[in-house]
Each structure stands twice: as C-alpha cells, then as structure tokens.
Design an enzyme around this catalytic site. Structure first.
Site, mmCIF file in Angstrom:
data_model
loop_
_atom_site.group_PDB
_atom_site.id
_atom_site.type_symbol
_atom_site.label_atom_id
_atom_site.label_comp_id
_atom_site.label_asym_id
_atom_site.label_seq_id
_atom_site.Cartn_x
_atom_site.Cartn_y
_atom_site.Cartn_z
ATOM 1 N N TYR A 210 -67.480 59.774 6.589
ATOM 2 C CA TYR A 210 -67.731 60.801 5.575
ATOM 3 C C TYR A 210 -68.560 60.233 4.428
ATOM 4 C CZ TYR A 210 -66.608 64.087 1.765
ATOM 5 O OH TYR A 210 -66.682 64.966 0.707
ATOM 6 N N GLY B 238 -63.179 77.622 -0.853
ATOM 7 C CA GLY B 238 -63.361 76.385 -1.612
ATOM 8 C C GLY B 238 -64.504 76.398 -2.597
#
Length: 261
Positions: free
Chosen positions: A154, A18
C-alpha cells in the site's frame, strides 16, 4: 467561503463512501456537478440517491467501474465526457506481512491505485490544458512518506502515485491547471469503522474504547480524522482560489508525520 465551483464538473473515483463521498457532498453543496464512481451499479445508484436526499439541489450522476479491470476503466473513460476537476481517490486498504503479498496482489494494488490515476489523468489532463483551466487532486496518505511495515504494498503504491502527481504538475507550467496531492492521516472512514466494530465485538469492547486505543501516539490531533476534514482541504485545492498551489503535497494527517514539511 464561496469556493467558486458552481458550473464545474467533478469526477471522484471511488466515491460511494468515505473520503470520496465526503468530497462529492462538499462539491455538490458548492454548486458543482458531481460524478460518483464505485465498483457496481447498486452502490453507485445508492450513493447518488443519498446525495440527492441530503441535497435536493445537487447535480449528480454516477458511473460504475472496477478500477482493477482495465476494460471497465476504458468504458468509464468513454462515458465520462468533459471534466474540470479530477479527484484520484480510488484505492484499497489491506494489512499483510511482506512475505504474504504475492505478485497478483502487488499488481492489483498498482492497477487500482497507480494505473487508475494514470489512465484518468492521461485522458483528462490534455483536455484541461486545451480548455485553459483544470484541477487534478490525488488523495494520498502519510503512508507514502512513512511506509508501514505491515502495509508495504500500500505505502509503496501510494508513494508511486505521489511521484506521478509531482511529475504531472510539471506538464502544467504557465497554465491555470494544477496538480496536487493531499496526504491524509488515519481517517475514520466507513471501511475503518466497519473493521473497528468487528474487532470490538470480537473482543467484547466498546467501539469508542477500541477506537481511542488505536490512535497513534505520534498524532497531534489525538483522534481519527473525519472524512469531511479531508474533503475541506480538497475543496480548496479544487477551487480557483488555490491557483498558486501546484505540484504540492499538502498534509491533512493530524500531525502523525513528525517532519516539519
């Protein structure tokens, strides 16, 4: 453009794939020594080997550590050595309703996203200040500004990391050390791609059609961001060329956030 990273050492937490891996790749091509990190030795060794295959001239090594386990982070810090550029990238991504998120999951988020950055910065920032130069860069998210209802844990943890970055920058006053955050937007990372492929298969849709349908209406880019596009901004912030940028939160969100600043 020469980013003047030759001879620098860069540590990127959570960099076996990523955005983290894209940053490692860019820095290696710019001549920096790259330290890759992942949760286990196999993934770290595979990422280092892949980087060397892509760039035979790359100077790279790896250290495995799970940022959810304090003892492993302590061991990583003992092995890390001198680092000129710290990229606080490690994180997790999980969709859940607020009522389902228990204390253990809240703690896990804070340990990995916030306390991981605290522990790394606490060890490395004093060295950077003593050496007279350094960079700390947080890989943040637009979710820290516009917290999503289905990922509150998050967004809240990323908002705390954004505050940490801002506070640390104030400790660098009058020095050549800087601390900044990159606020990324929806990025087509390996993890996101895997989820999209699974959903597409379950719904008998093409991956391209499903991916296009997931692009937010508010996006000016009208597509997912490529990890390399985030890495390009990080590379600039890691460079001596960015010396006047400190204590900032720079957007690479594809225009998802509606605010002007």
């Amino acid at each position: 453009m020469d980013l003047q990273l030759a001879g620098k050492t860069v540590f990127i937490s959570g960099s076996t794939q990523g955005i983290g891996y894209a940053i490692a790749t860019l820095c290696s091509y710019e001549g920096a020594t790259v330290i890759i990190n992942g949760r286990n030795e196999d993934s770290v060794n595979a990422a280092v080997a892949r980087l060397r295959d892509d760039n035979p001239a790359a100077s790279a090594r790896g250290i495995a550590a799970d940022f959810g386990v304090v003892g492993q982070v302590d061991q990583l810090l003992d092995r890390l050595g001198d680092v000129d550029i710290l990229i606080n990238n490690v994180g997790l991504f999980d969709v859940a309703t607020f009522a389902e998120i228990d204390d253990a999951e809240w703690t896990r988020c804070f340990e990995i996203i916030l306390m991981g950055a605290v522990r790394l910065s606490r060890r490395l920032l004093p060295r950077m200040l003593a050496d007279g130069w350094g960079r700390i860069i947080f890989i943040g998210t637009e979710s820290a500004i516009d917290v999503p209802a289905d990922m509150i844990h998050y967004g809240v943890t990323k908002a705390a990391a954004l505050a940490l970055s801002n506070g640390l920058a104030k400790l660098t006053r009058g020095t050549a050390v800087t601390v900044n955050t990159v606020l990324g937007g929806p990025t087509y990372s390996d993890g996101v791609a895997a989820v999209v492929e699974q959903i597409a298969a379950a719904q008998s849709m093409s991956v391209d059609d499903l991916r296009d349908s997931l692009v937010r209406e508010s996006s000016l880019l009208q597509r997912f961001i490529d990890p390399g596009e985030i890495a390009s901004l990080v590379g600039y912030l890691a460079s001596p060329l960015s010396s006047a940028t400190n204590g900032a939160a720079l957007r690479a969100d594809g225009g998802v956030l509606p605010s002007m600043v």
